[in-house]
Enzyme design. Structure first.
Site, mmCIF file in Angstrom:
data_model
loop_
_atom_site.group_PDB
_atom_site.id
_atom_site.type_symbol
_atom_site.label_atom_id
_atom_site.label_comp_id
_atom_site.label_asym_id
_atom_site.label_seq_id
_atom_site.Cartn_x
_atom_site.Cartn_y
_atom_site.Cartn_z
ATOM 1 N N HIS A 53 0.964 -1.173 0.538
ATOM 2 C CA HIS A 53 0.360 0.147 -0.205
ATOM 3 C C HIS A 53 0.872 1.505 0.106
ATOM 4 O O HIS A 53 2.029 1.680 0.445
ATOM 5 C CB HIS A 53 -1.355 -0.037 1.293
ATOM 6 C CG HIS A 53 -2.256 1.186 0.983
ATOM 7 N ND1 HIS A 53 -1.574 2.193 1.281
ATOM 8 C CD2 HIS A 53 -3.468 1.099 1.039
ATOM 9 C CE1 HIS A 53 -3.154 2.968 1.302
ATOM 10 N NE2 HIS A 53 -3.505 2.323 1.132
ATOM 11 N N GLU B 166 -3.719 2.261 -7.672
ATOM 12 C CA GLU B 166 -4.488 3.051 -6.927
ATOM 13 C C GLU B 166 -2.996 4.192 -6.530
ATOM 14 O O GLU B 166 -1.986 3.940 -6.281
ATOM 15 C CB GLU B 166 -3.664 2.581 -4.839
ATOM 16 C CG GLU B 166 -4.920 1.644 -4.684
ATOM 17 C CD GLU B 166 -5.101 1.792 -3.452
ATOM 18 O OE1 GLU B 166 -6.475 2.167 -2.716
ATOM 19 O OE2 GLU B 166 -4.681 1.460 -2.553
ATOM 20 N N SER C 10 -10.533 7.304 -3.739
ATOM 21 C CA SER C 10 -11.209 8.219 -3.365
ATOM 22 C C SER C 10 -12.332 7.669 -3.514
ATOM 23 O O SER C 10 -13.473 8.369 -4.607
ATOM 24 C CB SER C 10 -10.922 9.789 -3.817
ATOM 25 O OG SER C 10 -10.256 10.289 -2.931
HETATM 26 C C1 PEP Z 1 -6.567 3.436 -0.219
HETATM 27 O O1 PEP Z 1 -5.854 3.680 1.235
HETATM 28 O O2 PEP Z 1 -6.588 2.735 -0.340
HETATM 29 C C2 PEP Z 1 -7.450 4.047 -0.392
HETATM 30 C C3 PEP Z 1 -8.076 3.923 -1.393
HETATM 31 O O3 PEP Z 1 -8.137 5.081 0.473
HETATM 32 P P1 PEP Z 1 -8.932 6.260 0.076
HETATM 33 O O4 PEP Z 1 -10.022 5.010 -0.401
HETATM 34 O O5 PEP Z 1 -9.837 7.163 0.951
HETATM 35 O O6 PEP Z 1 -8.926 7.467 -0.827
#
Ligand code: PEP
Length: 256
Positions: free
Chosen positions: A93, A165, A214
């Site tokens: 992550h 991500e 998000s």
């Molecule tokens: C995450 O931390 O993996 C993430 C996607 O957070 P958020 O949905 O808050 O952007």
């Protein structure tokens, strides 16, 4: 393929709060067989929650673990200790990469340790805002993918889930922006091509690729219709019962 909806609770909730929240999630959800709901509570809560969870509805995911099974590694928890308690573990992550300085070698060892211990690694990859601005997205994605999977054999690669991500789209990042479905589509295509280059075209369809950044009820449908997206990873929205359940219901609507 099933659609995966993953909620990353990060460093939120006491054990008691996590237990109540999991109870509420399970109560709010029908048993959608084609949607795999996964939550990633803080480490301390995993053991009690593993005794409480209805695994037909929700599976548990660790947020992190160490690649060695035992030894002098103060403060760590191993994949072997998590075996049986969780079915999944996040690996790589962006908060682990950039706050805790985990490098690609460590991440590769964690992916391998997860598989060795029968835990499905969810390998998170994604470029930062400046990497994107400098036109480095494709290189970063290819590198993180190839190095993250470098200790995984051809036979085991279908035991991995990939989560794209973009770091600049994660809600905890101050300047976070929403990724457009077109931006997501471009990188998901690149991930699939890279997987095909490394492991052969046959396995590409066996490896789920998720999107995170998000994600909420209002944009989940758009991301889930991007070709090649097999599910979503939500952080902030997964902490709010109505939002998390709405995302799951959107997934059910869009993917059925
Ligand atoms: C995450 O931390 O993996 C993430 C996607 O957070 P958020 O949905 O808050 O952007």
């Amino acid at each position: 393929m099933r659609t995966y909806i993953v909620g990353n609770w990060k460093l939120n909730f006491t054990v008691g709060e996590a237990s109540i929240y999991l109870h509420k999630i399970m109560k709010s959800l029908p048993n959608y067989r084609d949607i795999q709901v996964i939550v990633a509570p803080p480490m301390m809560a995993l053991q009690p929650l593993s005794l409480q969870v209805d695994r037909h509805k929700v599976k548990l995911c660790a947020q992190n673990a160490f690649y060695r099974d035992y030894g002098a590694f103060t403060g760590e928890t191993s994949f072997s200790q998590l075996r049986g308690a969780v079915d999944y573990c996040l690996v790589g992550h962006s908060e682990r990469r950039y706050i805790f300085h985990e490098d690609d070698k460590v991440i590769a060892k964690k992916v391998a340790a997860a598989i060795r211990n029968k835990i499905t690694p969810i390998l998170c990859i994604g470029e930062t805002e400046s990497e994107r601005a400098f036109g480095e997205t494709a290189d970063v994605i290819r590198d993180q993918l190839a190095s993250g999977l470098s200790e995984v054999s051809d036979d085991d690669v279908s035991k991995v889930i990939i989560a794209y991500e973009p770091v600049w789209a994660i809600s905890s990042v101050k300047s976070a922006k929403l990724a457009t479905p077109d931006e997501v589509a471009e990188v998901i295509k690149l991930i699939k091509t890279s997987l095909g280059d490394i492991y052969g075209a046959k396995v590409v369809d066996e490896i789920p690729v998720l999107f995170g950044g998000s994600v909420g009820p209002s944009n989940a449908g758009g991301y889930l219709t991007v070709p090649g997206v097999d599910g979503l990873l939500a952080g902030g929205a997964s902490l709010i019962l109505s939002e998390f359940v709405d995302i799951i219901n959107v997934a059910k609507r869009v993917r059925s």
